[in-house]
Design a protein around this motif. Structure first.
Motif, PDB file in Angstrom:
ATOM      1  N   ALA A 190     -56.700 -70.379  47.565  1.00 19.55           N
ATOM      2  CA  ALA A 190     -55.643 -70.760  46.631  1.00 19.55           C
ATOM      3  C   ALA A 190     -55.545 -72.274  46.483  1.00 19.55           C
ATOM      4  N   ILE A 191     -55.650 -72.997  47.588  1.00 17.83           N
ATOM      5  CA  ILE A 191     -55.618 -74.467  47.510  1.00 17.83           C
ATOM      6  C   ILE A 191     -56.788 -74.967  46.683  1.00 17.83           C
ATOM      7  N   HIS A 192     -57.981 -74.425  46.942  1.00 17.54           N
ATOM      8  CA  HIS A 192     -59.166 -74.852  46.197  1.00 17.54           C
ATOM      9  C   HIS A 192     -58.978 -74.612  44.699  1.00 17.54           C
ATOM     10  N   ILE A 230     -56.038 -62.149  50.213  1.00 15.51           N
ATOM     11  CA  ILE A 230     -55.565 -61.027  51.010  1.00 15.51           C
ATOM     12  C   ILE A 230     -54.732 -61.582  52.168  1.00 15.51           C
ATOM     13  N   ALA A 231     -53.461 -61.233  52.211  1.00 11.60           N
ATOM     14  CA  ALA A 231     -52.544 -61.689  53.268  1.00 11.60           C
ATOM     15  C   ALA A 231     -52.552 -63.202  53.430  1.00 11.60           C
ATOM     16  N   PRO A 232     -52.414 -63.958  52.327  1.00  9.25           N
ATOM     17  CA  PRO A 232     -52.407 -65.418  52.435  1.00  9.25           C
ATOM     18  C   PRO A 232     -51.050 -65.928  52.921  1.00  9.25           C
ATOM     19  N   HIS A 233     -51.024 -67.218  53.262  1.00  8.92           N
ATOM     20  CA  HIS A 233     -49.782 -67.875  53.667  1.00  8.92           C
ATOM     21  C   HIS A 233     -49.600 -69.138  52.831  1.00  8.92           C
ATOM     22  N   PHE A 234     -48.392 -69.343  52.319  1.00 16.37           N
ATOM     23  CA  PHE A 234     -48.080 -70.551  51.545  1.00 16.37           C
ATOM     24  C   PHE A 234     -46.930 -71.340  52.154  1.00 16.37           C
ATOM     25  N   LEU A 258     -62.930 -64.965  47.601  1.00 10.67           N
ATOM     26  CA  LEU A 258     -62.109 -63.917  48.194  1.00 10.67           C
ATOM     27  C   LEU A 258     -61.790 -64.350  49.617  1.00 10.67           C
ATOM     28  N   GLY A 259     -60.516 -64.615  49.873  1.00 17.55           N
ATOM     29  CA  GLY A 259     -60.120 -65.121  51.177  1.00 17.55           C
ATOM     30  C   GLY A 259     -59.075 -64.243  51.836  1.00 17.55           C
ATOM     31  N   ASP A 285     -49.498 -77.213  45.845  1.00 22.75           N
ATOM     32  CA  ASP A 285     -50.933 -77.005  45.655  1.00 22.75           C
ATOM     33  C   ASP A 285     -51.203 -75.866  44.686  1.00 22.75           C
ATOM     34  N   ILE A 286     -50.453 -74.771  44.815  1.00 21.67           N
ATOM     35  CA  ILE A 286     -50.786 -73.583  44.046  1.00 21.67           C
ATOM     36  C   ILE A 286     -50.222 -73.610  42.629  1.00 21.67           C
TER      37      ILE A 286
END
Length: 274
Positions: free
Chosen positions: A112-114, A129-133, A102-103, A191-192
């Motif tokens: 997500a990268i992992h 939560i509020a990720p950036h891609f 949970l990030g 990556d995703i």
């Protein structure tokens, strides 16, 4: 919280554990934001452990909290390095058997990268939560505004209560994102595409650092199922601003992926479930 530490060749990381250990139940691993730390999760880990019945593990990345400092300037691909080089060793050292990541913010991107590149067989799913891609002009403008508040002193004083190396924590995040080369180099879409585990993606519609397009991009690109949850009137930290809604959503997501009595044993059972 049960405090602890992990020693890696790069130095010491502070850690914390809530609830049962990894041999007893699945583990939810928390990955903090770009200015976060173990302590800045506040009461969220304890509430998450109580809501889900899982163990919760969190740590401060190098340069944050009371962990050892990181070298500056950070490389432009620092999130990918955290996800692929550092995080696997942290999970091994923590004794992770099976569970979820949970990030939040930077931590969401790392999760997500992992999931997309490492394909850890212990991983049942991720919550971001509020990720950036990708970068967005409004997000970069918000970081610029945050830099102004830090240099004015008030924000620095507040962050110094939570980070032993406060300038390393702030500059490592801010100066990297505002590097003129960063927007062209930061594109996590390749990556995703490799994410095959289920994803719960949460964002506030009033987030100044990113638009809902970040989550829609994830839903389009990921190979596995993505649930998108947008919270009206909520900003960049839904777990702090709307904790009941976030806990309810995560509890349901965890219950679907980690049912009581489900396989939690050895590596053969984990691999068979994926």
């Amino acid at each position: 919280m049960t405090p602890g530490e992990i020693l890696l060749p790069e130095g010491r990381l502070e850690t914390g554990w809530w609830g049962p250990g990894p041999q007893a139940t699945p583990t939810l691993v928390l990955l903090h934001e770009g200015l976060g730390s173990l302590g800045l999760w506040r009461d969220f880990p304890a509430r998450l452990a109580a809501a889900t019945g899982c163990g919760v593990f969190a740590f401060s990345r190098f340069g944050y909290g009371h962990s050892d400092p990181a070298a500056l300037p950070r490389p432009l691909d620092y999130l990918r390095r955290e996800a692929c080089e550092v995080l696997p060793r942290v999970l091994d050292a923590a004794g992770l058997q099976w569970g979820l990541l949970l990030g939040h913010s930077d931590g969401g991107s790392i999760a997500a990268i992992h999931a997309g590149l490492v394909r850890d067989p212990r991983l049942r799913g991720i919550v971001v939560i509020a990720p950036h891609f990708v970068t967005e002009p409004m997000g970069l403008a918000a970081i610029e505004e945050t830099r102004g508040r830090y240099e004015a002193g008030e924000l620095r004083a507040r962050l110094a209560r939570h980070h032993r190396h406060v300038d390393v924590a702030f500059r490592g995040w801010c100066d990297t994102w505002l590097d003129p080369r960063f927007p062209a180099s930061f594109d996590l879409r390749p990556d995703i595409t490799g994410i095959r585990v289920p994803v719960l993606a949460i964002q506030g519609e009033a987030d100044p650092y990113g638009t809902p397009e970040q989550l829609h991009l994830l839903a389009r690109e990921a190979a596995g199922p993505v649930e998108v949850m947008l919270l009206p009137g909520i900003g960049h930290a839904p777990q702090a601003e709307a904790p009941e809604a976030v806990l309810h959503a995560v509890r349901g997501f965890v219950a679907r992926l980690l049912p009581p009595g489900g396989e939690g044993g050895g590596s053969d059972a984990r691999a068979a479930a994926l």
